[in-house]
Design a protein around this motif. Structure first.
Motif, PDB file in Angstrom:
ATOM      1  N   LEU A 178       0.807  -1.024   0.030  1.00  0.00           N
ATOM      2  CA  LEU A 178       0.092   0.020   0.026  1.00  0.00           C
ATOM      3  C   LEU A 178       0.908   1.223   0.009  1.00  0.00           C
ATOM      4  CD1 LEU A 178      -2.469  -1.073   2.890  1.00  0.00           C
ATOM      5  CD2 LEU A 178      -2.991  -1.253   0.312  1.00  0.00           C
ATOM      6  N   SER A 179       0.275   2.298  -0.545  1.00  0.00           N
ATOM      7  CA  SER A 179       1.044   3.521  -0.333  1.00  0.00           C
ATOM      8  C   SER A 179       0.961   4.101   1.233  1.00  0.00           C
ATOM      9  CB  SER A 179       0.372   4.621  -1.375  1.00  0.00           C
ATOM     10  OG  SER A 179      -0.924   5.039  -0.761  1.00  0.00           O
ATOM     11  N   THR A 182      -1.998   5.669   2.133  1.00  0.00           N
ATOM     12  CA  THR A 182      -3.388   4.795   2.333  1.00  0.00           C
ATOM     13  C   THR A 182      -3.235   4.110   3.695  1.00  0.00           C
ATOM     14  OG1 THR A 182      -3.651   4.366  -0.093  1.00  0.00           O
ATOM     15  CG2 THR A 182      -4.405   2.739   1.468  1.00  0.00           C
ATOM     16  N   GLY A 185      -4.126   6.771   6.235  1.00  0.00           N
ATOM     17  CA  GLY A 185      -5.663   6.758   6.320  1.00  0.00           C
ATOM     18  C   GLY A 185      -6.292   5.623   7.073  1.00  0.00           C
ATOM     19  N   HIS A 186      -5.627   4.272   7.058  1.00  0.00           N
ATOM     20  CA  HIS A 186      -6.086   3.382   7.832  1.00  0.00           C
ATOM     21  C   HIS A 186      -5.451   3.451   9.322  1.00  0.00           C
ATOM     22  CE1 HIS A 186      -7.416   0.825   4.285  1.00  0.00           C
ATOM     23  NE2 HIS A 186      -6.211   0.749   3.844  1.00  0.00           N
TER      24      HIS A 186
END
Length: 221
Positions: A178-179, A182, A185-186
């Motif tokens: 994942l970036s 991202t 955000g998680h």
């Protein structure tokens, strides 16, 4: 370079930590001082990470932590303790410490733990006791941890488990493909759903909920 300040009342501890950390190519101990000099030294040397003794005769480690947390751009602070069940540990975590480790931590692990702190990871001694965890999980997260973690998606739970291993967002992204954005955000979603304000708090909720296998509950929390 990761700039580190060691704060401890014992010269032997200051010297030992300085020697071990300076041996790493990417870490520099900018100063090693007693508690009364800590706040002034942070203002002067701008360390990235502070390893702060929780009990000192000249000044209360928790008071120093509070002073550091009030700074506009505070360093990451991890508490040092001799006792695996220090009654002040829960208070330190609630006050914004990024974790804690014992003074007898394996010297080979120390640079790794400092890197984890500098990258936004969490550091919890493998000897965190149930008493400390229960004391920390007070009224702010009184709702059963299992119920809280049930709100997480499968991806968020995977991120939380890797957070518990002390991994920074970039490392979590590499593991899960994942970036970094991202992952951030998680992480934000995890903190919101667990009703906590820091990664350390999230890890402690995860431990109480039984999400962490024994092999994951080691020095890098």
């Amino acid at each position: 370079m990761i700039r580190v300040l060691v704060v401890d009342d014992e010269a032997l501890v200051r010297g030992g930590f300085t020697h071990i950390l300076n041996a790493a190519d990417d870490i520099e101990v900018v100063a090693a001082v007693q508690g009364g000099e800590a706040v002034r030294t942070v203002r002067e040397s701008h360390p990235d990470v502070v390893l702060l003794d929780i009990r000192m005769p000249d000044v209360d480690g928790l008071s120093v932590l509070a002073d550091l947390r009030r700074m506009p751009d505070p360093p990451v602070v991890a508490m040092l303790t001799t006792f695996d069940a220090d009654e002040y540990v829960a208070t330190a975590l609630r006050s914004g410490a990024a974790g804690f480790l014992l003074k007898d931590t394996d010297p080979e692990q120390l640079p790794y733990l400092v890197r984890a702190l500098a990258e936004g990871g969490t550091v919890l001694s493998s000897k965190v006791t149930r008493t400390v965890v229960d004391a920390y999980l007070d009224k702010d997260v009184r709702e059963p941890a299992v119920h809280l973690t049930a709100r997480l998606t499968e991806r968020e739970r995977a991120v939380l488990v890797l957070m518990a291993q002390g991994l920074a967002n970039t490392d979590i992204g590499e593991r899960l493909h994942l970036s970094t954005g991202t992952v951030k955000g998680h992480v934000s979603a995890v903190l919101s759903k667990l009703r906590v304000g820091s990664r350390v708090q999230a890890v402690l909720v995860a431990e109480r909920a039984g999400l962490l296998a024994p092999s994951q509950d080691e020095d890098a929390g």
